[in-house]
Write a protein that holds these residues in place. Sequence first.
Motif, PDB file in Angstrom:
ATOM      1  N   GLY A  22      36.939 -29.515   6.801  1.00 21.23           N
ATOM      2  CA  GLY A  22      37.704 -30.610   6.221  1.00 21.23           C
ATOM      3  C   GLY A  22      38.143 -30.299   4.803  1.00 21.23           C
ATOM      4  N   THR A  23      37.232 -29.727   4.004  1.00 20.49           N
ATOM      5  CA  THR A  23      37.607 -29.401   2.632  1.00 20.49           C
ATOM      6  C   THR A  23      38.754 -28.417   2.609  1.00 20.49           C
ATOM      7  OG1 THR A  23      35.245 -29.476   2.219  1.00 20.49           O
ATOM      8  CG2 THR A  23      36.655 -28.776   0.417  1.00 20.49           C
ATOM      9  N   ALA A  24      38.630 -27.376   3.437  1.00 24.12           N
ATOM     10  CA  ALA A  24      39.677 -26.357   3.414  1.00 24.12           C
ATOM     11  C   ALA A  24      41.018 -26.946   3.824  1.00 24.12           C
ATOM     12  CB  ALA A  24      39.293 -25.210   4.338  1.00 24.12           C
ATOM     13  N   HIS A  56      41.994 -19.394   1.965  1.00 18.50           N
ATOM     14  CA  HIS A  56      40.934 -18.414   1.720  1.00 18.50           C
ATOM     15  C   HIS A  56      39.571 -18.996   2.039  1.00 18.50           C
ATOM     16  CE1 HIS A  56      43.889 -16.602  -1.406  1.00 18.50           C
ATOM     17  NE2 HIS A  56      44.152 -16.192  -0.200  1.00 18.50           N
ATOM     18  N   LEU A  57      39.386 -20.270   1.640  1.00 20.42           N
ATOM     19  CA  LEU A  57      38.107 -20.917   1.918  1.00 20.42           C
ATOM     20  C   LEU A  57      37.857 -20.970   3.416  1.00 20.42           C
ATOM     21  CD1 LEU A  57      35.722 -22.424   0.797  1.00 20.42           C
ATOM     22  CD2 LEU A  57      37.044 -24.510   0.875  1.00 20.42           C
ATOM     23  N   ASP A  86      29.684 -12.081   9.263  1.00 20.55           N
ATOM     24  CA  ASP A  86      30.846 -11.257   9.564  1.00 20.55           C
ATOM     25  C   ASP A  86      31.458 -10.721   8.262  1.00 20.55           C
ATOM     26  OD1 ASP A  86      33.099 -10.128  10.579  1.00 20.55           O
ATOM     27  OD2 ASP A  86      33.629 -11.830  11.832  1.00 20.55           O
ATOM     28  N   PRO A  87      31.483  -9.404   8.089  1.00 17.88           N
ATOM     29  CA  PRO A  87      32.012  -8.887   6.821  1.00 17.88           C
ATOM     30  C   PRO A  87      33.529  -8.799   6.776  1.00 17.88           C
ATOM     31  CG  PRO A  87      31.226  -7.085   8.157  1.00 17.88           C
ATOM     32  CD  PRO A  87      30.939  -8.321   8.929  1.00 17.88           C
ATOM     33  N   VAL A  88      34.171  -8.811   7.926  1.00 14.22           N
ATOM     34  CA  VAL A  88      35.621  -8.573   7.922  1.00 14.22           C
ATOM     35  C   VAL A  88      36.414  -9.656   7.207  1.00 14.22           C
ATOM     36  CG1 VAL A  88      37.640  -8.280   9.380  1.00 14.22           C
ATOM     37  CG2 VAL A  88      35.528  -7.149   9.980  1.00 14.22           C
ATOM     38  N   PRO A  89      36.151 -10.961   7.470  1.00 17.10           N
ATOM     39  CA  PRO A  89      36.940 -11.959   6.743  1.00 17.10           C
ATOM     40  C   PRO A  89      36.779 -11.832   5.237  1.00 17.10           C
ATOM     41  CG  PRO A  89      35.810 -13.009   8.560  1.00 17.10           C
ATOM     42  CD  PRO A  89      35.279 -11.633   8.469  1.00 17.10           C
ATOM     43  N   GLN A  90      35.599 -11.443   4.785  1.00 17.34           N
ATOM     44  CA  GLN A  90      35.425 -11.324   3.346  1.00 17.34           C
ATOM     45  C   GLN A  90      36.336 -10.246   2.777  1.00 17.34           C
ATOM     46  OE1 GLN A  90      31.312 -10.967   2.320  1.00 17.34           O
ATOM     47  NE2 GLN A  90      30.684 -12.485   3.815  1.00 17.34           N
ATOM     48  N   ALA A  91      36.424  -9.133   3.498  1.00 21.04           N
ATOM     49  CA  ALA A  91      37.290  -8.058   3.020  1.00 21.04           C
ATOM     50  C   ALA A  91      38.747  -8.497   3.014  1.00 21.04           C
ATOM     51  CB  ALA A  91      37.116  -6.821   3.896  1.00 21.04           C
TER      52      ALA A  91
END
Lengths: 131, 239, 497
Positions: A22-24, A56-57, A86-91
């Motif tokens: 909801g925030t995003a 991004h959030l 999951d590391p991919v979204p962070q990258a």
Amino acid sequence: MQEQFNEVFTKYHEVITWGVYGTAIALMLIGLYAILIKKNLVKIIIGLTIMDAGIHLLFVGIGYIQNGTAPIFSPGYENAADRMVDPVPQALVLTAIIIGFAITAVALSLVIRLYKHHHTAKIDQIKSLKW
Amino acid sequence: MKKAFVIILLAVLGFFLTKTFMDIPFGENRIGEVSSNETAAGYYLNNTPAKTKVANVVTAIVVNYRGLDTLGEVTVLFLASTGLASILYRRKREEEDAERLSLPSSRIMRTGVRVLFPAIVLLGIYVFIHGHLTPGGGFQGGTIVATGFLLMLISYKGFNTDHNRMVWIESLAGLSFVGIGIWGLISGNTFLENIPETGILNSLISGGLIPIIYIVVGFKVAVELTGILDILLNIKPKK
Amino acid sequence: MVITPIHYIFVPLVAAFAIPLLSKINKELPRIIPGFVLFYNIIISIVLMQQVNEFGYVSEVIAGWKAPWGINLIITPFSGFLVSLISVLGFLIWMYGYRFKQVIDRGELRTYNILQMMMITGAIGIIITGDIFNLFVFLEIVAITAVSLTAFYRERDGAEAGFKYLLIGGFASSLILLAILILYTQVGTLNMAEIADRMHTVPSGIKATILILFIVGFGIEAELFPLNGWVPDAYSQAPGPTSTAFAGIVAKAGVYGLIRIIFTLFDIDGAYDFLITAGLITMIVAEAAALKQTNLKRMLAYSSIGQMGLALVAFGIGTKEAVFAAMFLLFNHAVIKSLLFMTGSILMYNSKDKTINSIKGIYKKLPIISLLFALGAFAIVGLPPFSGFWSKLYILTAAADKNMIFLIVTILAVSIVEIVYYFRVIGKLYFAEDENVIEIHKPTPQAFVAMAVLGVTIIVVGFNPDLVTGYFHNAADILLDKASYIKYVLNVESVIQ
């Protein structure tokens, strides 16, 4: 500590989901509102930044896995691959934030030039900017 | 009238988006069995310590697995900086009239910044050197360094960054990044491949090229962001 | 060192990073270096196209991690042809723009050349990448360079056009990012071949959402209606060589992105009908708007949008004949529109207030330019024996094959509108009284050569379309063959029947 958090998480799963998503989504909509309604050019740019922040959030939030820990193999966590988020979204978000910054920088420079030329930063007084 | 229309549109969009995301459960394990290499994330988590000897998986993804994206991103920053220079271009004689646009800063600010500035720069350099061991990396560290410069630029009107040196660092850093990639090509492998011997996991010298690339990126980002801030702050005062 | 697709990317990058340093040594270097780089692009294209002819595809792994774990670059016959075309056009545009405006300060020369070269590189990157997030990054490279170039001249309204472009472009990239995000949660990968392979596991509601987001996002770059509001302003305010690059290069990359997503990733029937509808609406609105324009470059911009709409219609028809015709149209449009923009910019440079009225009778002073402009105009409306005639003919036959009478009628009607507004310009050029009193700036010899090459191509292909058609037939086959793309990239048999 981890166990207490997991308890809270499973009990309030619905609320947390609504909260994060909801925030995003709210951020995205607020940004979109600013882009469409506001008359001051700088406020429009801020709106674009807010919308990007919302996306991004959302991206980072998607990557979360329940009971997960940070994807870093520090000493003591060498075999924790099963429990990592999951590391991919962070990258991807890393790249996206920088690109958003670049767009903001170029947009602001255009606003500076427009202001010097027209001595106003209001979109309705700069004639050619019609939709 | 227009406001009402927009609000309705946003409500529709919001409803639409929420409905879509309700189908994507939060916290669900989407990686699958890590050892099965089914998804990209699973593969990365499974193989990073073994193949690249880097502790921070996100760094390995950004610099190694998806190195071309990072190269593209560094290019985007460089082009934004060039674009800014092109849009706000001032001819030589106007350059001398340019004055920093800032309000006089308080004594607290000026004293505090003088103490903070070296600490911030040091922190930034630490972050990007240790990008492969702890959260952080080139982009993050470079941004921290640029923040330090921003504080100095705001507080002291007379503080000027050396444009010439910045152009040198920027171009050399960019060329090194592409050069590392080309080194991969020349030595018979693929572009940007991680060639040197990777060291021991979790020590400072590990991961082969990865920390080197990130250090280069850190310098480039720091210099570029400072340059952008400098251009944006040095506006000719209206006569 | 073997020539591989990555050369398209890193050679211009090296040049771009080096130019700020080299420009301190010699002021002329920023002008010259892009020429070498763009010429090298042509060499790369020749080498790679030979390999494509032999093997069918060229795929390259980056950073040593093969797909789908790492990023890969892939050249299919369709993308290879587009990239070769862009390389040649890029070089010709550089030649044309070599001394376009005489008075340019050293700093501006440096930034202009870096941005122009990187815009072309970004467009090439969009086309050769096999990874969807990489596509996004290259799209941003194109967006930022294009916006900066639009706002290049200080005396015009470039900043306003640039701001509008940036706003819409920034919004488009956010949408594409959102689409990638949702897609990632469903398929767990970012490699386009693997996404295509796993697409059938995605629930159709979510699939539709992702597709809509992608279409809106890419539609802005591919100039679909109603997302093309930025186009006339950007095209008319940018410097001459840049608007040529917009029409001939950037628009093609946008269309390619859209087509690759719809054909390879999604492949649902509704998408094809949507392409036809959207393409038709774009075409009709754009050509109608072109009729009312008094500014030559704006008119050309609207005409460009219309042609892109026609190309999308042709892709949307979906048969092999139609896709072949669409590729032929893209080729012709790139060549002809570039020539029109090049000559048009010179004509506008010599006019008082940049309107069509002010170039009355100018053919006496600029005979060759006017002739080339007329050649381009004849070709683009589809008059035989020039190249534009053949692509229009093939599109009409493909539509006829599927009994789309409404389509044929609309295309013919639109062609008549095109003839009206182009011939109006030619009429003013040749048959009106010359009231021009300003000094004439003749174009440089390099510009003449560039424009002549394009003109000759139009004539040669017009008389001998078979020179290129055989190649497009093959490319069309491959584009429609989703399974072979997946197999080639992943080296596995796909699950798609």
